[in-house]
Motif scaffolding. Structure first.
Motif, PDB file in Angstrom:
ATOM      1  N   GLU A  32       0.824  -1.203   0.000  1.00 58.36           N
ATOM      2  CA  GLU A  32       0.000   0.000   0.000  1.00 58.36           C
ATOM      3  C   GLU A  32       0.860   1.256   0.000  1.00 58.36           C
ATOM      4  O   GLU A  32       0.594   2.212  -0.744  1.00 58.36           O
ATOM      5  CB  GLU A  32      -0.901   0.002   1.227  1.00 58.36           C
ATOM      6  N   SER A  33       1.911   1.264   0.799  1.00 59.96           N
ATOM      7  CA  SER A  33       2.770   2.448   0.877  1.00 59.96           C
ATOM      8  C   SER A  33       3.470   2.698  -0.455  1.00 59.96           C
ATOM      9  O   SER A  33       3.657   3.856  -0.854  1.00 59.96           O
ATOM     10  CB  SER A  33       3.797   2.288   2.004  1.00 59.96           C
ATOM     11  N   ILE A  34       3.864   1.627  -1.146  1.00 60.54           N
ATOM     12  CA  ILE A  34       4.483   1.778  -2.467  1.00 60.54           C
ATOM     13  C   ILE A  34       3.494   2.419  -3.432  1.00 60.54           C
ATOM     14  O   ILE A  34       3.818   3.379  -4.144  1.00 60.54           O
ATOM     15  CB  ILE A  34       4.937   0.414  -3.014  1.00 60.54           C
ATOM     16  N   ALA A  35       2.266   1.874  -3.456  1.00 65.32           N
ATOM     17  CA  ALA A  35       1.251   2.363  -4.390  1.00 65.32           C
ATOM     18  C   ALA A  35       0.908   3.828  -4.128  1.00 65.32           C
ATOM     19  O   ALA A  35       0.844   4.642  -5.057  1.00 65.32           O
ATOM     20  CB  ALA A  35      -0.005   1.497  -4.295  1.00 65.32           C
ATOM     21  N   VAL A  36       0.685   4.173  -2.866  1.00 64.96           N
ATOM     22  CA  VAL A  36       0.281   5.543  -2.526  1.00 64.96           C
ATOM     23  C   VAL A  36       1.439   6.514  -2.763  1.00 64.96           C
ATOM     24  O   VAL A  36       1.241   7.616  -3.288  1.00 64.96           O
ATOM     25  CB  VAL A  36      -0.229   5.617  -1.076  1.00 64.96           C
ATOM     26  N   ALA A  37       2.651   6.111  -2.389  1.00 69.17           N
ATOM     27  CA  ALA A  37       3.812   6.978  -2.625  1.00 69.17           C
ATOM     28  C   ALA A  37       4.053   7.185  -4.113  1.00 69.17           C
ATOM     29  O   ALA A  37       4.559   8.237  -4.530  1.00 69.17           O
ATOM     30  CB  ALA A  37       5.057   6.373  -1.968  1.00 69.17           C
ATOM     31  N   TYR A  38       3.652   6.217  -4.938  1.00 72.02           N
ATOM     32  CA  TYR A  38       3.809   6.346  -6.388  1.00 72.02           C
ATOM     33  C   TYR A  38       2.738   7.240  -6.999  1.00 72.02           C
ATOM     34  O   TYR A  38       2.907   7.749  -8.109  1.00 72.02           O
ATOM     35  CB  TYR A  38       3.773   4.964  -7.040  1.00 72.02           C
ATOM     36  N   GLY A  39       1.614   7.401  -6.269  1.00 73.47           N
ATOM     37  CA  GLY A  39       0.570   8.290  -6.771  1.00 73.47           C
ATOM     38  C   GLY A  39      -0.804   7.674  -6.917  1.00 73.47           C
ATOM     39  O   GLY A  39      -1.758   8.342  -7.318  1.00 73.47           O
ATOM     40  N   PHE A  40      -0.945   6.386  -6.571  1.00 73.42           N
ATOM     41  CA  PHE A  40      -2.246   5.737  -6.668  1.00 73.42           C
ATOM     42  C   PHE A  40      -3.111   6.072  -5.454  1.00 73.42           C
ATOM     43  O   PHE A  40      -2.610   6.415  -4.381  1.00 73.42           O
ATOM     44  CB  PHE A  40      -2.087   4.218  -6.759  1.00 73.42           C
ATOM     45  N   ASN A  41      -4.423   5.948  -5.641  1.00 72.82           N
ATOM     46  CA  ASN A  41      -5.372   6.115  -4.551  1.00 72.82           C
ATOM     47  C   ASN A  41      -5.216   4.973  -3.541  1.00 72.82           C
ATOM     48  O   ASN A  41      -5.011   3.829  -3.929  1.00 72.82           O
ATOM     49  CB  ASN A  41      -6.804   6.125  -5.115  1.00 72.82           C
ATOM     50  N   ALA A  42      -5.322   5.271  -2.261  1.00 73.61           N
ATOM     51  CA  ALA A  42      -5.085   4.266  -1.222  1.00 73.61           C
ATOM     52  C   ALA A  42      -6.067   3.103  -1.283  1.00 73.61           C
ATOM     53  O   ALA A  42      -5.743   1.990  -0.861  1.00 73.61           O
ATOM     54  CB  ALA A  42      -5.143   4.918   0.156  1.00 73.61           C
ATOM     55  N   GLU A  43      -7.275   3.340  -1.833  1.00 76.45           N
ATOM     56  CA  GLU A  43      -8.270   2.269  -1.889  1.00 76.45           C
ATOM     57  C   GLU A  43      -8.313   1.585  -3.252  1.00 76.45           C
ATOM     58  O   GLU A  43      -9.155   0.734  -3.487  1.00 76.45           O
ATOM     59  CB  GLU A  43      -9.658   2.814  -1.519  1.00 76.45           C
ATOM     60  N   GLY A  44      -7.400   1.978  -4.130  1.00 74.61           N
ATOM     61  CA  GLY A  44      -7.301   1.281  -5.403  1.00 74.61           C
ATOM     62  C   GLY A  44      -7.749   2.109  -6.590  1.00 74.61           C
ATOM     63  O   GLY A  44      -8.337   3.180  -6.451  1.00 74.61           O
ATOM     64  N   GLY A  45      -7.433   1.591  -7.763  1.00 74.36           N
ATOM     65  CA  GLY A  45      -7.802   2.254  -9.006  1.00 74.36           C
ATOM     66  C   GLY A  45      -6.592   2.801  -9.739  1.00 74.36           C
ATOM     67  O   GLY A  45      -5.443   2.505  -9.403  1.00 74.36           O
ATOM     68  N   THR A  46      -6.856   3.608 -10.733  1.00 78.63           N
ATOM     69  CA  THR A  46      -5.789   4.289 -11.457  1.00 78.63           C
ATOM     70  C   THR A  46      -5.424   5.558 -10.685  1.00 78.63           C
ATOM     71  O   THR A  46      -6.021   5.878  -9.656  1.00 78.63           O
ATOM     72  CB  THR A  46      -6.244   4.668 -12.878  1.00 78.63           C
ATOM     73  N   LYS A  47      -4.467   6.310 -11.218  1.00 78.37           N
ATOM     74  CA  LYS A  47      -4.084   7.556 -10.549  1.00 78.37           C
ATOM     75  C   LYS A  47      -5.188   8.606 -10.621  1.00 78.37           C
ATOM     76  O   LYS A  47      -5.137   9.608  -9.902  1.00 78.37           O
ATOM     77  CB  LYS A  47      -2.801   8.115 -11.175  1.00 78.37           C
ATOM     78  N   ASN A  48      -6.197   8.395 -11.471  1.00 78.11           N
ATOM     79  CA  ASN A  48      -7.282   9.361 -11.605  1.00 78.11           C
ATOM     80  C   ASN A  48      -8.347   9.211 -10.524  1.00 78.11           C
ATOM     81  O   ASN A  48      -9.193  10.082 -10.363  1.00 78.11           O
ATOM     82  CB  ASN A  48      -7.950   9.231 -12.980  1.00 78.11           C
ATOM     83  N   PHE A  49      -8.309   8.114  -9.768  1.00 76.81           N
ATOM     84  CA  PHE A  49      -9.329   7.884  -8.744  1.00 76.81           C
ATOM     85  C   PHE A  49      -8.889   8.515  -7.432  1.00 76.81           C
ATOM     86  O   PHE A  49      -7.751   8.311  -6.975  1.00 76.81           O
ATOM     87  CB  PHE A  49      -9.576   6.393  -8.560  1.00 76.81           C
ATOM     88  N   THR A  50      -9.801   9.284  -6.825  1.00 76.01           N
ATOM     89  CA  THR A  50      -9.477   9.989  -5.583  1.00 76.01           C
ATOM     90  C   THR A  50     -10.491   9.702  -4.475  1.00 76.01           C
ATOM     91  O   THR A  50     -10.464  10.352  -3.437  1.00 76.01           O
ATOM     92  CB  THR A  50      -9.419  11.503  -5.821  1.00 76.01           C
ATOM     93  N   PHE A  51     -11.395   8.752  -4.687  1.00 75.84           N
ATOM     94  CA  PHE A  51     -12.433   8.483  -3.692  1.00 75.84           C
ATOM     95  C   PHE A  51     -11.826   7.947  -2.400  1.00 75.84           C
ATOM     96  O   PHE A  51     -10.741   7.376  -2.376  1.00 75.84           O
ATOM     97  CB  PHE A  51     -13.446   7.463  -4.245  1.00 75.84           C
ATOM     98  N   SER A  52     -12.558   8.142  -1.314  1.00 72.91           N
ATOM     99  CA  SER A  52     -12.140   7.606  -0.022  1.00 72.91           C
ATOM    100  C   SER A  52     -13.374   7.301   0.796  1.00 72.91           C
ATOM    101  O   SER A  52     -14.220   8.176   1.002  1.00 72.91           O
ATOM    102  CB  SER A  52     -11.260   8.617   0.722  1.00 72.91           C
TER     103      SER A  52
END
Length: 249
Positions: free
Chosen positions: A60-80
């Motif tokens: 999760e930390s890799i994905a979020v630090a890379y720019g992905f949304n913490a709950e998943g998706g592409t970088k365009n998703f910002t929902f929480s």
């Protein structure tokens, strides 16, 4: 094979000097205490370990630090729906290659329902053509079984030259679908994609020439046949009656 400067994620580094405390989660996890730098294979890297070992937290930390949304998706998703991600992302440096991916996705099995809901909500709000769901096979992910929706994602949304961070993708897949996922992965790898995967599946982690990091006290690179997952599954299948007698006595 050495890490390539053309791959999308070359490695991660932990900013150890600024860690606020080593006595609280997630920094008190043995895997995090031992973490300095972790390099990734240009094609496929697996992170494996027991429940609670920290593999999903690191992924999760890799994905979020890379720019992905913490709950998943592409970088365009910002929902929480609920902020549950750890503070580890703030202390992880992602070392990137010189090449930028054309595609990317962070799959979290535990929050995939939330992602599918957000996808439907966005299509209802925007009412544009093509719909977002058309990029995922054209049928609402909620109208499919969990396994079918996962596979629709792999087949339709994942594309060439992509970076894919997957947390337990086997969660909804039958053994035969896991083998089909291997085939799809291989097609994408041949088209320049990179995968970083946390998994418990002996089938998925059998992908040839991948790097496998097994978390014990720290991260240890191991051969497939030396993983606990492979050894336990092989022992069970080769000695089913004996193993059942031991387990059920």
């Amino acid at each position: 094979m050495e890490s390539s400067i053309t791959q999308y994620i070359r490695s991660i580094e932990l900013d150890r000097k600024n860690i606020p405390t080593w006595s609280e989660y997630p920094f008190n996890l043995p895997a995090i205490k031992d973490l300095h730098k972790l390099s990734f294979h240009p094609k496929v890297t697996f992170i494996i370990g027991e429940n609670g070992s920290g593999k999903s937290t690191v992924l999760e930390s890799i994905a979020v630090a890379y720019g992905f949304n913490a709950e998943g998706g592409t970088k365009n998703f910002t929902f929480s729906t609920k902020p549950t991600h750890s503070d580890l992302k703030s202390y992880i440096k992602v070392v990137k290659g010189i090449k930028k991916p054309r595609n990317g996705f962070f799959l979290r099995a535990e929050s995939f329902y939330n992602f599918a809901t957000n996808l439907d909500d966005l299509d209802e709000e925007m009412s544009t053509e093509p719909r977002l769901i058309d990029y995922y096979g054209g049928r609402s992910l909620h109208e499919q079984s969990h396994g079918e929706s996962f596979f629709a994602l792999f087949q339709n949304k994942f594309g060439r030259e992509g970076i894919y961070v997957l947390d337990e993708p086997e969660a909804a897949l039958s053994p035969s679908r896991q083998m089909a996922m291997l085939s799809r992965m291989h097609d994408l790898v041949k088209e320049g994609s990179q995968f970083i995967i946390a998994t418990h599946s002996p089938i998925i982690m059998a992908y040839p020439n991948a790097w496998i990091y097994q978390i014990n006290e720290g991260f240890e690179k191991v051969n497939y046949e030396d993983t606990e997952h492979y050894q336990v599954m092989r022992a069970f299948l080769n000695n089913k009656e004996k193993m059942l007698n031991i387990l059920l006595e």
